[in-house]
Design an enzyme around this catalytic site. Structure first.
Site, PDB file in Angstrom:
ATOM      1  N   VAL A  80       2.087   6.791   6.845  1.00 56.93           N
ATOM      2  CA  VAL A  80       1.227   7.312   5.767  1.00 56.93           C
ATOM      3  C   VAL A  80      -0.217   7.003   6.154  1.00 56.93           C
ATOM      4  O   VAL A  80      -0.531   5.896   6.605  1.00 56.93           O
ATOM      5  CB  VAL A  80       1.585   6.659   4.417  1.00 56.93           C
ATOM      6  CG1 VAL A  80       0.624   7.092   3.316  1.00 56.93           C
ATOM      7  CG2 VAL A  80       3.019   7.019   4.032  1.00 56.93           C
TER       8      VAL A  80
ATOM      9  N   LYS B 269       4.805   3.498  11.751  1.00 55.04           N
ATOM     10  CA  LYS B 269       3.507   2.957  12.184  1.00 55.04           C
ATOM     11  C   LYS B 269       3.744   1.800  13.162  1.00 55.04           C
ATOM     12  O   LYS B 269       3.027   1.644  14.130  1.00 55.04           O
ATOM     13  CB  LYS B 269       2.705   2.492  10.990  1.00 55.04           C
ATOM     14  CG  LYS B 269       1.658   1.533  11.450  1.00 55.04           C
ATOM     15  CD  LYS B 269       0.482   1.418  10.613  1.00 55.04           C
ATOM     16  CE  LYS B 269      -0.471   0.429  11.200  1.00 55.04           C
ATOM     17  NZ  LYS B 269       0.064  -0.924  11.238  1.00 55.04           N
ATOM     18  N   ASP B 270       4.774   1.003  12.879  1.00 59.21           N
ATOM     19  CA  ASP B 270       5.185  -0.069  13.797  1.00 59.21           C
ATOM     20  C   ASP B 270       6.353   0.473  14.626  1.00 59.21           C
ATOM     21  O   ASP B 270       7.504   0.055  14.475  1.00 59.21           O
ATOM     22  CB  ASP B 270       5.594  -1.312  12.994  1.00 59.21           C
ATOM     23  CG  ASP B 270       4.434  -1.835  12.162  1.00 59.21           C
ATOM     24  OD1 ASP B 270       3.438  -2.258  12.755  1.00 59.21           O
ATOM     25  OD2 ASP B 270       4.513  -1.791  10.923  1.00 59.21           O
TER      26      ASP B 270
ATOM     27  N   ARG C  42      -3.759  -4.852   6.931  1.00 58.59           N
ATOM     28  CA  ARG C  42      -4.911  -5.447   7.634  1.00 58.59           C
ATOM     29  C   ARG C  42      -6.173  -4.590   7.509  1.00 58.59           C
ATOM     30  O   ARG C  42      -7.262  -5.054   7.856  1.00 58.59           O
ATOM     31  CB  ARG C  42      -4.570  -5.707   9.103  1.00 58.59           C
ATOM     32  CG  ARG C  42      -3.564  -6.852   9.272  1.00 58.59           C
ATOM     33  CD  ARG C  42      -3.391  -7.267  10.727  1.00 58.59           C
ATOM     34  NE  ARG C  42      -2.673  -8.528  10.847  1.00 58.59           N
ATOM     35  CZ  ARG C  42      -1.377  -8.643  11.141  1.00 58.59           C
ATOM     36  NH1 ARG C  42      -0.634  -7.570  11.337  1.00 58.59           N
ATOM     37  NH2 ARG C  42      -0.819  -9.835  11.235  1.00 58.59           N
TER      38      ARG C  42
ATOM     39  N   HIS D 251       3.998   1.342   2.290  1.00 53.17           N
ATOM     40  CA  HIS D 251       5.187   0.616   1.818  1.00 53.17           C
ATOM     41  C   HIS D 251       5.899   1.432   0.724  1.00 53.17           C
ATOM     42  O   HIS D 251       7.128   1.463   0.675  1.00 53.17           O
ATOM     43  CB  HIS D 251       4.796  -0.729   1.201  1.00 53.17           C
ATOM     44  CG  HIS D 251       4.181  -1.703   2.164  1.00 53.17           C
ATOM     45  ND1 HIS D 251       2.901  -2.173   2.033  1.00 53.17           N
ATOM     46  CD2 HIS D 251       4.689  -2.304   3.260  1.00 53.17           C
ATOM     47  CE1 HIS D 251       2.647  -3.037   3.014  1.00 53.17           C
ATOM     48  NE2 HIS D 251       3.704  -3.123   3.767  1.00 53.17           N
TER      49      HIS D 251
ATOM     50  N   HIS E 278       0.857  -1.196   0.000  1.00 50.43           N
ATOM     51  CA  HIS E 278       0.000   0.000   0.000  1.00 50.43           C
ATOM     52  C   HIS E 278       0.892   1.245   0.000  1.00 50.43           C
ATOM     53  O   HIS E 278       2.136   1.135  -0.053  1.00 50.43           O
ATOM     54  CB  HIS E 278      -0.960  -0.028   1.191  1.00 50.43           C
ATOM     55  CG  HIS E 278      -0.277  -0.262   2.517  1.00 50.43           C
ATOM     56  ND1 HIS E 278       0.631   0.628   3.057  1.00 50.43           N
ATOM     57  CD2 HIS E 278      -0.347  -1.294   3.399  1.00 50.43           C
ATOM     58  CE1 HIS E 278       1.065   0.169   4.218  1.00 50.43           C
ATOM     59  NE2 HIS E 278       0.497  -1.009   4.444  1.00 50.43           N
TER      60      HIS E 278
END
Ligand code: PAF
Length: 291
Positions: A183, A156-157, A194, A44, A41
């Site tokens: 993003v 995000k992680d 997910r 990435h 997405h």
């Protein structure tokens, strides 16, 4: 395939990966690595852009790593979309995709794992036993195999990013780790593979995760004790329709250690992190505690 861009070469074996990257390295190219589990997405693709800005050759990996899924998690259901992933990578200028089968990464007799103590045990580590050992093991292996000059991971992680920085420092791996800003969709929902699991009604409620994190951050910056703001955050998520909140916590931004009792904005840098389930989908997100 996008016009004007050749499809990236795909390496399925460690030998093919080493051969191609070795040739580029001998030719003087800096190598950038973007590890992914596929279902590519916009998030990435932003990692690819950062790698391309820092290296002459970019290698992305697509590997749904069985070792980072618990027995009751979504390994079987995890989206596998290699053809469209390759087209997206091609359009963004990825040179090589490493897409091995599990038996290539974990052959018969594989017996080694990498565990990052402390950092890997809280938050995601507490909610998903074994998850970070699976991540640390596969990322270590990918970094050794590809030996990139730079590797890019998403904020995000956030806990994963810190854990990877820790293992790279501890194992003296010679690679620069770059963190990429999260993003988001127009309504604030963080891009995630997910998100595809969400029904229409769940998708409409999901942006409450980011909204609540941001609102709690604002409250803390305006003087509310972090402990109070996080209790409010957990309650707000339940009111917004999240079935379960695994955690909604303010932590030290560099170490993820718990903040001192009564901590207020103005002390060490802090990060707010949350994981919550909507329907059957578990979402995570985080924000900096800053104005
Ligand atoms: O963030 C991910 O997609 C995965 O955890 C990673 C880093 C590719 C390891 O499997």
């Amino acid at each position: 395939m996008a016009a004007g861009r050749a499809a990236p070469e795909v390496a399925r074996t460690e030998a093919a990966l080493r051969e191609r990257l070795g040739a580029w390295r001998r030719g003087g190219a800096r190598i950038g690595l973007v590890p992914t589990m596929g279902a590519i997405h916009a998030g990435h693709l932003s990692l690819v852009d950062l790698a391309r800005a820092r290296a002459q050759r970019v290698c992305a990996t697509i590997f749904v790593n069985p070792r980072q899924f618990g027995p009751s998690e979504d390994f079987a259901a995890y989206p596998r979309e290699e053809e469209s992933d390759l087209a997206k990578f091609a359009a963004r200028g990825v040179d090589l995709v490493f897409a091995p089968e599990p038996a290539e990464m974990y052959p018969q007799g594989f017996a080694t794992s990498v565990t990052v103590a402390g950092l890997g045990e809280a938050l995601e580590g507490a909610s998903r036993p074994g998850f970070f050992t699976g991540v640390a093991t596969v990322v270590t292996k990918l970094l050794i195999l590809a030996a990139p000059d730079v590797a890019v991971f998403g904020e995000k992680d956030y806990q994963q990013l810190l854990l990877i920085r820790r293992l790279v420092a501890d194992l003296s791996l010679s690679v620069e780790i770059v963190g990429a800003p999260t993003v988001r969709e127009a309504d604030g929902l963080a891009c995630s593979s997910r998100n595809a699991y969400l029904s229409g009604a769940e998708r409409a409620r999901a942006p409450a995760l980011f909204r609540t994190l941001r609102a709690a951050s604002r409250e803390i910056v305006s003087g509310r004790p972090a402990a109070e703001a996080t209790i409010w955050g957990r309650e707000s998520l339940v009111e917004a329709g999240f079935a379960r909140v695994d955690y909604f916590e303010a932590r030290d931004a560099a170490t993820l250690a718990p903040l001192a009792a009564g901590w207020r904005y103005g002390g060490s840098a802090a990060r707010l992190l949350a994981a919550a389930t909507i329907g059957r989908t578990r979402l995570i997100d985080n924000v900096a505690v800053e104005p």
